[in-house]
Design an enzyme around this catalytic site. Structure first.
Site, PDB file in Angstrom:
ATOM      1  N   ALA A  67     -12.181  -7.218  19.413  1.00 51.23           N
ATOM      2  CA  ALA A  67     -13.351  -5.843  19.519  1.00 51.23           C
ATOM      3  C   ALA A  67     -14.902  -6.531  21.131  1.00 51.23           C
ATOM      4  CB  ALA A  67     -14.225  -6.651  18.909  1.00 51.23           C
ATOM      5  N   GLY A 110     -10.221  -9.815  17.722  1.00 44.83           N
ATOM      6  CA  GLY A 110     -10.422  -8.426  16.052  1.00 44.83           C
ATOM      7  C   GLY A 110      -8.850  -7.806  17.031  1.00 44.83           C
ATOM      8  N   GLU A 113      -6.280 -10.367  14.934  1.00 43.30           N
ATOM      9  CA  GLU A 113      -6.645  -9.602  13.906  1.00 43.30           C
ATOM     10  C   GLU A 113      -6.424  -8.379  13.159  1.00 43.30           C
ATOM     11  OE1 GLU A 113     -11.314 -10.574  14.193  1.00 43.30           O
ATOM     12  OE2 GLU A 113     -10.606 -11.912  12.818  1.00 43.30           O
ATOM     13  N   GLU A 133     -13.317 -15.790  19.367  1.00 39.00           N
ATOM     14  CA  GLU A 133     -15.008 -15.519  18.946  1.00 39.00           C
ATOM     15  C   GLU A 133     -16.380 -16.625  18.607  1.00 39.00           C
ATOM     16  OE1 GLU A 133     -11.901 -14.635  17.297  1.00 39.00           O
ATOM     17  OE2 GLU A 133     -11.953 -13.235  16.536  1.00 39.00           O
TER      18      GLU A 133
HETATM   19  C1  HXC Z   1     -15.605  -4.976  25.973  1.00 37.77           C
HETATM   20  C2  HXC Z   1     -14.132  -6.254  28.058  1.00 37.77           C
HETATM   21  C3  HXC Z   1     -13.547  -7.555  26.935  1.00 37.77           C
HETATM   22  C4  HXC Z   1     -13.895  -7.632  25.579  1.00 37.77           C
HETATM   23  C5  HXC Z   1     -12.334  -7.631  28.538  1.00 37.77           C
HETATM   24  N1  HXC Z   1     -13.143  -6.788  28.746  1.00 37.77           N
HETATM   25  N2  HXC Z   1     -11.845  -8.206  27.156  1.00 37.77           N
HETATM   26  N3  HXC Z   1     -14.670  -5.273  27.460  1.00 37.77           N
HETATM   27  N4  HXC Z   1     -14.679  -6.310  25.123  1.00 37.77           N
HETATM   28  N5  HXC Z   1     -13.199  -7.718  24.379  1.00 37.77           N
HETATM   29  C6  HXC Z   1     -12.881  -5.802  29.929  1.00 37.77           C
HETATM   30  C7  HXC Z   1     -14.514  -7.138  31.243  1.00 37.77           C
HETATM   31  O1  HXC Z   1     -15.148  -6.307  31.108  1.00 37.77           O
HETATM   32  C8  HXC Z   1     -13.925  -6.348  31.875  1.00 37.77           C
HETATM   33  O2  HXC Z   1     -14.331  -5.135  32.213  1.00 37.77           O
HETATM   34  C9  HXC Z   1     -11.588  -5.745  32.061  1.00 37.77           C
HETATM   35  O3  HXC Z   1     -11.885  -5.808  30.527  1.00 37.77           O
HETATM   36  C10 HXC Z   1     -11.368  -6.823  32.904  1.00 37.77           C
HETATM   37  O4  HXC Z   1     -12.029  -7.682  32.524  1.00 37.77           O
HETATM   38  P1  HXC Z   1     -11.877  -9.414  33.266  1.00 37.77           P
HETATM   39  O5  HXC Z   1     -12.569 -10.451  32.291  1.00 37.77           O
HETATM   40  O6  HXC Z   1     -12.234  -8.607  34.297  1.00 37.77           O
HETATM   41  O7  HXC Z   1     -10.374  -9.972  33.348  1.00 37.77           O
HETATM   42  P2  HXC Z   1      -9.610 -11.621  33.302  1.00 37.77           P
HETATM   43  O8  HXC Z   1     -10.405 -11.777  34.089  1.00 37.77           O
HETATM   44  O9  HXC Z   1      -8.544 -11.286  33.566  1.00 37.77           O
HETATM   45  O10 HXC Z   1     -10.074 -12.339  31.943  1.00 37.77           O
HETATM   46  C11 HXC Z   1      -9.059 -11.591  31.035  1.00 37.77           C
HETATM   47  C12 HXC Z   1     -10.301 -11.524  29.499  1.00 37.77           C
HETATM   48  C13 HXC Z   1     -11.326 -11.501  29.468  1.00 37.77           C
HETATM   49  C14 HXC Z   1      -9.180 -13.479  29.942  1.00 37.77           C
HETATM   50  C15 HXC Z   1      -9.063 -11.822  28.258  1.00 37.77           C
HETATM   51  O11 HXC Z   1     -11.773 -10.753  29.570  1.00 37.77           O
HETATM   52  C16 HXC Z   1     -11.924 -12.108  28.251  1.00 37.77           C
HETATM   53  O12 HXC Z   1     -12.197 -13.457  28.062  1.00 37.77           O
HETATM   54  N6  HXC Z   1     -12.282 -11.286  27.308  1.00 37.77           N
HETATM   55  C17 HXC Z   1     -13.099 -11.702  26.026  1.00 37.77           C
HETATM   56  C18 HXC Z   1     -12.145 -12.079  25.094  1.00 37.77           C
HETATM   57  C19 HXC Z   1     -13.004 -11.729  24.038  1.00 37.77           C
HETATM   58  O13 HXC Z   1     -13.599 -12.742  23.725  1.00 37.77           O
HETATM   59  N7  HXC Z   1     -12.639 -11.282  22.325  1.00 37.77           N
HETATM   60  C20 HXC Z   1     -12.997 -11.323  21.456  1.00 37.77           C
HETATM   61  C21 HXC Z   1     -13.869 -10.126  21.103  1.00 37.77           C
HETATM   62  S1  HXC Z   1     -14.858 -10.747  19.935  1.00 37.77           S
HETATM   63  P3  HXC Z   1     -15.486  -4.956  33.833  1.00 37.77           P
HETATM   64  O14 HXC Z   1     -16.204  -2.961  33.860  1.00 37.77           O
HETATM   65  O15 HXC Z   1     -16.014  -5.671  34.072  1.00 37.77           O
HETATM   66  O16 HXC Z   1     -14.607  -5.066  34.611  1.00 37.77           O
HETATM   67  C22 HXC Z   1     -13.709 -10.485  18.307  1.00 37.77           C
HETATM   68  C23 HXC Z   1     -14.369 -10.419  17.021  1.00 37.77           C
HETATM   69  C24 HXC Z   1     -13.714  -9.486  16.024  1.00 37.77           C
HETATM   70  O17 HXC Z   1     -13.004  -9.877  18.395  1.00 37.77           O
HETATM   71  C25 HXC Z   1     -14.829  -9.064  14.951  1.00 37.77           C
HETATM   72  C26 HXC Z   1     -13.890  -8.024  14.398  1.00 37.77           C
HETATM   73  C27 HXC Z   1     -13.406  -6.939  14.872  1.00 37.77           C
END
Ligand code: HXC
Length: 259
Positions: A67, A110, A113, A133
């Site tokens: 998400a 997400g 999911e 998460e």
């Molecule tokens: C918003 C995101 C994002 C996310 C990545 N980006 N994941 N933006 N929400 N979940 C964006 C980053 O901000 C960045 O934009 C660009 O995508 C590239 O990401 P990087 O981090 O620079 O890439 P990398 O170093 O290759 O790392 C990849 C990654 C990391 C390991 C996947 O991005 C990451 O850990 N993302 C978050 C993953 C996460 O925690 N997901 C769970 C979310 S909570 P900019 O503009 O900064 O360059 C969830 C709850 C669901 O899903 C609930 C139900 C709906």
């Protein structure tokens, strides 16, 4: 511009529609707008008589990294309750036609999911599946503790949810999270092949069979068996049942019309 966050292509194979998540710069992070577009597109295809199976994909680097954290970061509990994003997810869960996920790269939070809302999963060798998460000080909210645990059991789910560490494609296959792992060059092709194979089957039988398999996740065994039996009887009211059995008896291939 319509549907720019989700690209839709119909009849990529006979009876098969392809949906592609399209926020590549944000690793297909699932913001509310994307989820609404996805829901609308899926519902329209679910109603479209030319479509029998749908395939959902992202790109080679990311199916979806979860998400959209930027969109959630300043929200209060009450904001989240009012936004009620899960009604959109619930509508995706209720699709009647099979939905196959073709995934590669990041399949996180997400994103995973959403994959668990799909009926089958073809993964590339570079797939990384995780529920991270916990790293954000939250927990899964769209089935990542419930569907995941039903699918892979308590101890494996606990490890994924409490450590937040992603697993590779091979481990995901061992745990039963994906149907097949193939090289990155062919995961989409493989998913489309699977979709085309199912698109040749009797659509009403596919629909009622999908419905019955999903009930196994909700019901106890005797309720589930009763549900299954009713759907089984119902299919004897279809022309496709007559066609399928006549084709077998007369040693010819069947031609199913969805009637
Ligand atoms: C918003 C995101 C994002 C996310 C990545 N980006 N994941 N933006 N929400 N979940 C964006 C980053 O901000 C960045 O934009 C660009 O995508 C590239 O990401 P990087 O981090 O620079 O890439 P990398 O170093 O290759 O790392 C990849 C990654 C990391 C390991 C996947 O991005 C990451 O850990 N993302 C978050 C993953 C996460 O925690 N997901 C769970 C979310 S909570 P900019 O503009 O900064 O360059 C969830 C709850 C669901 O899903 C609930 C139900 C709906």
């Amino acid at each position: 511009m319509k549907n720019h966050l989700v690209l839709v292509e119909n009849q990529v194979r006979p009876g098969v529609a392809l949906l592609r998540l399209n926020r590549p710069k944000e690793l297909n992070a699932l913001n509310l707008e994307l989820m609404a577009e996805l829901r609308d597109a899926l519902q329209a295809l679910d109603q479209d008589p030319t479509v029998r199976v749908m395939v959902l994909t992202g790109n080679d680097k990311a199916f979806a990294a979860g998400a959209d954290i930027h969109q959630m970061s300043d929200k209060s509990a009450i904001d989240m309750l009012r936004i009620d994003q899960f009604s959109t997810w619930e509508q995706i869960r209720r699709l009647k036609k099979p939905l196959i996920a073709a995934v590669s790269g990041f399949v996180l939070g997400g994103g995973h999911e959403l994959v668990m809302h799909c009926d089958m999963v073809i993964a590339s060798e570079s797939t990384r599946i995780g529920q991270p998460e916990i790293m954000l000080g939250i927990m899964p909210g769209a089935g990542g503790t419930q569907r995941l645990t039903r699918q892979i059991g308590k101890i494996a789910a606990m490890e994924m949810v409490l450590t937040g560490k992603p697993i590779g494609a091979g481990r995901a296959y061992e745990l039963g999270l994906v149907n097949k792992v193939v090289p990155v060059e062919i995961y989409l092709e493989e998913a489309l092949k699977l979709a085309a194979e199912i698109a040749e089957k009797a659509p009403l039988a596919v629909r009622l069979a999908k419905e019955a398999v999903l009930k196994a996740q909700d019901f106890g065994l005797s309720e589930g068996l009763e549900f299954e039996r009713k759907n089984f009887y119902l299919l004897f009211a279809t022309q496709d049942q007559k066609e399928g059995m006549d084709a077998f008896v007369n040693k010819r291939p069947p031609s199913f019309q969805g009637q």
